[in-house]
Design a protein around this motif. Structure first.
Motif, PDB file in Angstrom:
ATOM      1  N   ILE A  98       8.061  -6.146 -11.136  1.00 55.03           N
ATOM      2  CA  ILE A  98       7.028  -5.556 -10.278  1.00 55.03           C
ATOM      3  C   ILE A  98       7.395  -5.710  -8.809  1.00 55.03           C
ATOM      4  O   ILE A  98       7.248  -4.784  -8.012  1.00 55.03           O
ATOM      5  N   GLU A  99       7.902  -6.868  -8.439  1.00 51.28           N
ATOM      6  CA  GLU A  99       8.272  -7.121  -7.036  1.00 51.28           C
ATOM      7  C   GLU A  99       9.419  -6.228  -6.580  1.00 51.28           C
ATOM      8  O   GLU A  99       9.559  -5.956  -5.379  1.00 51.28           O
ATOM      9  N   SER A 100      10.240  -5.771  -7.529  1.00 51.43           N
ATOM     10  CA  SER A 100      11.386  -4.932  -7.160  1.00 51.43           C
ATOM     11  C   SER A 100      11.020  -3.461  -6.987  1.00 51.43           C
ATOM     12  O   SER A 100      11.843  -2.665  -6.534  1.00 51.43           O
ATOM     13  N   LEU A 101       9.790  -3.105  -7.349  1.00 56.02           N
ATOM     14  CA  LEU A 101       9.374  -1.713  -7.227  1.00 56.02           C
ATOM     15  C   LEU A 101       9.217  -1.317  -5.763  1.00 56.02           C
ATOM     16  O   LEU A 101       8.757  -2.116  -4.937  1.00 56.02           O
ATOM     17  N   SER A 102       9.545  -0.070  -5.457  1.00 62.46           N
ATOM     18  CA  SER A 102       9.270   0.467  -4.118  1.00 62.46           C
ATOM     19  C   SER A 102       7.774   0.754  -4.005  1.00 62.46           C
ATOM     20  O   SER A 102       7.052   0.750  -5.010  1.00 62.46           O
ATOM     21  N   ASP A 103       7.293   1.016  -2.795  1.00 58.51           N
ATOM     22  CA  ASP A 103       5.875   1.344  -2.600  1.00 58.51           C
ATOM     23  C   ASP A 103       5.490   2.571  -3.412  1.00 58.51           C
ATOM     24  O   ASP A 103       4.419   2.620  -4.032  1.00 58.51           O
ATOM     25  N   SER A 104       6.373   3.564  -3.421  1.00 53.98           N
ATOM     26  CA  SER A 104       6.095   4.799  -4.150  1.00 53.98           C
ATOM     27  C   SER A 104       6.006   4.533  -5.652  1.00 53.98           C
ATOM     28  O   SER A 104       5.106   5.035  -6.336  1.00 53.98           O
ATOM     29  N   GLU A 105       6.937   3.733  -6.178  1.00 56.40           N
ATOM     30  CA  GLU A 105       6.942   3.424  -7.611  1.00 56.40           C
ATOM     31  C   GLU A 105       5.730   2.590  -7.996  1.00 56.40           C
ATOM     32  O   GLU A 105       5.138   2.796  -9.061  1.00 56.40           O
ATOM     33  N   LEU A 106       5.359   1.644  -7.128  1.00 49.32           N
ATOM     34  CA  LEU A 106       4.193   0.807  -7.404  1.00 49.32           C
ATOM     35  C   LEU A 106       2.920   1.646  -7.408  1.00 49.32           C
ATOM     36  O   LEU A 106       2.049   1.477  -8.281  1.00 49.32           O
ATOM     37  N   TYR A 107       2.815   2.569  -6.452  1.00 47.12           N
ATOM     38  CA  TYR A 107       1.640   3.443  -6.385  1.00 47.12           C
ATOM     39  C   TYR A 107       1.561   4.330  -7.622  1.00 47.12           C
ATOM     40  O   TYR A 107       0.485   4.513  -8.205  1.00 47.12           O
ATOM     41  N   GLN A 108       2.715   4.871  -8.056  1.00 42.28           N
ATOM     42  CA  GLN A 108       2.730   5.726  -9.238  1.00 42.28           C
ATOM     43  C   GLN A 108       2.326   4.944 -10.483  1.00 42.28           C
ATOM     44  O   GLN A 108       1.589   5.448 -11.344  1.00 42.28           O
ATOM     45  N   LYS A 109       2.775   3.698 -10.588  1.00 43.20           N
ATOM     46  CA  LYS A 109       2.405   2.869 -11.737  1.00 43.20           C
ATOM     47  C   LYS A 109       0.908   2.587 -11.734  1.00 43.20           C
ATOM     48  O   LYS A 109       0.247   2.603 -12.785  1.00 43.20           O
ATOM     49  N   CYS A 110       0.343   2.330 -10.545  1.00 40.22           N
ATOM     50  CA  CYS A 110      -1.107   2.121 -10.429  1.00 40.22           C
ATOM     51  C   CYS A 110      -1.866   3.367 -10.878  1.00 40.22           C
ATOM     52  O   CYS A 110      -2.878   3.277 -11.589  1.00 40.22           O
ATOM     53  N   LYS A 111      -1.385   4.551 -10.466  1.00 40.23           N
ATOM     54  CA  LYS A 111      -2.024   5.806 -10.873  1.00 40.23           C
ATOM     55  C   LYS A 111      -1.954   5.998 -12.387  1.00 40.23           C
ATOM     56  O   LYS A 111      -2.941   6.384 -13.025  1.00 40.23           O
ATOM     57  N   ASP A 112      -0.785   5.725 -12.959  1.00 38.45           N
ATOM     58  CA  ASP A 112      -0.602   5.901 -14.401  1.00 38.45           C
ATOM     59  C   ASP A 112      -1.524   4.974 -15.191  1.00 38.45           C
ATOM     60  O   ASP A 112      -2.193   5.399 -16.142  1.00 38.45           O
ATOM     61  N   PHE A 113      -1.553   3.700 -14.791  1.00 33.84           N
ATOM     62  CA  PHE A 113      -2.402   2.738 -15.505  1.00 33.84           C
ATOM     63  C   PHE A 113      -3.875   3.052 -15.303  1.00 33.84           C
ATOM     64  O   PHE A 113      -4.690   2.904 -16.221  1.00 33.84           O
ATOM     65  N   GLY A 114      -4.227   3.491 -14.084  1.00 35.64           N
ATOM     66  CA  GLY A 114      -5.617   3.851 -13.813  1.00 35.64           C
ATOM     67  C   GLY A 114      -6.067   5.026 -14.662  1.00 35.64           C
ATOM     68  O   GLY A 114      -7.179   5.033 -15.196  1.00 35.64           O
ATOM     69  N   LEU A 115      -5.179   6.022 -14.806  1.00 36.63           N
ATOM     70  CA  LEU A 115      -5.491   7.192 -15.635  1.00 36.63           C
ATOM     71  C   LEU A 115      -5.674   6.782 -17.089  1.00 36.63           C
ATOM     72  O   LEU A 115      -6.620   7.214 -17.756  1.00 36.63           O
ATOM     73  N   GLN A 116      -4.766   5.935 -17.589  1.00 39.78           N
ATOM     74  CA  GLN A 116      -4.876   5.472 -18.973  1.00 39.78           C
ATOM     75  C   GLN A 116      -6.157   4.667 -19.197  1.00 39.78           C
ATOM     76  O   GLN A 116      -6.796   4.764 -20.248  1.00 39.78           O
ATOM     77  N   THR A 117      -6.544   3.888 -18.179  1.00 38.41           N
ATOM     78  CA  THR A 117      -7.787   3.115 -18.282  1.00 38.41           C
ATOM     79  C   THR A 117      -8.982   4.028 -18.445  1.00 38.41           C
ATOM     80  O   THR A 117      -9.855   3.802 -19.293  1.00 38.41           O
ATOM     81  N   ARG A 118      -9.034   5.099 -17.634  1.00 41.37           N
ATOM     82  CA  ARG A 118     -10.150   6.049 -17.721  1.00 41.37           C
ATOM     83  C   ARG A 118     -10.175   6.745 -19.080  1.00 41.37           C
ATOM     84  O   ARG A 118     -11.234   6.927 -19.672  1.00 41.37           O
ATOM     85  N   ILE A 119      -8.990   7.122 -19.581  1.00 36.38           N
ATOM     86  CA  ILE A 119      -8.921   7.818 -20.870  1.00 36.38           C
ATOM     87  C   ILE A 119      -9.418   6.924 -21.989  1.00 36.38           C
ATOM     88  O   ILE A 119     -10.244   7.332 -22.820  1.00 36.38           O
ATOM     89  N   TRP A 120      -8.932   5.682 -22.038  1.00 34.66           N
ATOM     90  CA  TRP A 120      -9.315   4.789 -23.135  1.00 34.66           C
ATOM     91  C   TRP A 120     -10.772   4.360 -23.024  1.00 34.66           C
ATOM     92  O   TRP A 120     -11.433   4.127 -24.045  1.00 34.66           O
ATOM     93  N   LYS A 121     -11.288   4.274 -21.812  1.00 30.82           N
ATOM     94  CA  LYS A 121     -12.708   3.943 -21.663  1.00 30.82           C
ATOM     95  C   LYS A 121     -13.574   5.087 -22.180  1.00 30.82           C
ATOM     96  O   LYS A 121     -14.620   4.869 -22.793  1.00 30.82           O
TER      97      LYS A 121
END
Length: 359
Positions: free
Chosen positions: A13-36
């Protein structure tokens, strides 16, 4: 997971760039909404079986809260939507499957009937939530004015399953206590109301998010406390440079300032949709710029965000006429529009706009 595994994940996680970290947050956030949503779709069946009681929960609200972190309010909303769509298979399937958010289904659950179930389900799938909200309101207005057959949507004869869900929904509801907020209530002039709405939409456009009125007031207070004149000057300077650098020929998407000013003055800065009191923040090409690459002021109108979203779903009737003749809320209009070549072209452009805006 062992210590070595946790260290590897931390380093990754620490090695991710800002762009990659933001994209991962978006992906996980989307999956959270879907599963909820999918979890929420199970609650009506849980209520029917009284599964929460069999598993030792005091109420279905405790069941949803502990297993999925769902609020008491959201759980109650899901169960009441389930009651309304129990006899409407298309909408019921959208709720149970979790394919669509329950807030969208709730918008139409109170106006849909067994006969119009399928058409409303299509609207839920194809329209953004804000556009759907406006469409439903216009549909109700049409009912009241007699333009559409009046709907008797009173479920006086509920199915046994609906009665069971309702019974479960009422259990434990009174034990919930919301956090108390202070409510400010005061009268303002129409002009002040307009300016507040205009400012709110300007901040939303700048930040590219929708704000509640509380969030808007927090933003206003913050800006009043920490006004940064230097940032303001830099922003204005960049905007001027940007406008000078952009092409201003008729094939450019940039609308010349003189035309913008004339359009906004004509409509007094308000949304051109009939009876809408919001500010006209978006300049909308009623013939679609992609099909007619010009900035004719007669075919451009200022509209608010909600009506702009609605326009790009192909639901505005008489859009090519003067804006005071616009209507919506007709379940069959889009089908009629799709029968003409011009209508198909416009819907094709609107579809691309809609898909472009999706996450």
């Amino acid at each position: 997971m062992n210590t070595t595994g946790r260290i590897c994940i931390s380093l990754e996680i620490e090695s991710l760039s800002d762009s990659e970290l933001y994209q991962k947050c978006k992906d996980f956030g989307l999956q959270t909404r879907i599963w909820k949503r999918k979890f929420a779709g199970l609650l009506p069946e849980v209520a029917k079986r009284e599964l929460h009681k069999k598993r030792g929960f005091s109420s279905i609200y405790e069941f949803a809260g502990k297993l999925a972190g769902m609020s008491h309010e959201a759980t109650g909303k899901i169960l009441r939507i389930a009651i309304k769509v129990e006899d409407k298979p298309a909408l019921k399937n959208l709720l149970i499957s979790g394919d669509q958010g329950w807030s969208k289904i709730e918008k139409v659950a109170w106006v849909a009937t067994k006969e119009t179930d399928g058409k409303w389900a299509e609207k839920v799938k194809s329209m953004p939530q804000q556009a759907l909200e406006v469409f439903v309101q216009e549909f109700r207005n049409n009912q009241e004015s007699g333009q559409n057959p009046r709907i008797n949507n009173d479920l006086t004869l509920k199915s046994k399953a609906a009665e069971q869900i309702e019974s479960i929904a009422n259990e434990g509801y009174g034990h919930f206590h919301e956090n108390k907020w202070t409510t400010l209530s005061f009268a303002v002039s129409p002009e002040t109301e307009f300016q507040l709405r205009y400012l709110k939409q300007a901040i939303e456009k700048e930040r590219k998010i929708t704000l509640t009125w509380n969030e808007f007031m927090e933003e206003v207070v913050k800006k009043c406390k920490t006004t940064n004149t230097k940032t303001s000057r830099n922003t204005n300077s960049k905007e001027v440079k940007k406008q000078k650098s952009e092409k201003t020929d008729e094939t450019s998407r940039y609308i010349p300032e003189a035309i913008k000013k004339a359009i906004r003055e004509k409509h007094e800065g308000r949304c051109a949709y009939p009876n809408c009191r919001n500010a006209g923040m978006i300049l909308h090409h009623i013939k679609r710029f992609a099909l007619n690459k010009n900035h004719n002021s007669e075919s451009i109108v200022p509209i608010c965000k909600k009506h702009e979203l609605l326009a790009h779903t192909g639901e505005i009737i008489n859009e090519d006429n003067q804006s005071d003749m616009w209507q919506t809320g007709n379940l069959l209009h889009k089908e009629e529009l799709n029968k003409t070549l011009e209508g198909k072209n416009k819907l094709s452009i609107d579809s691309k706009v809609h898909m472009y805006r999706k996450e």
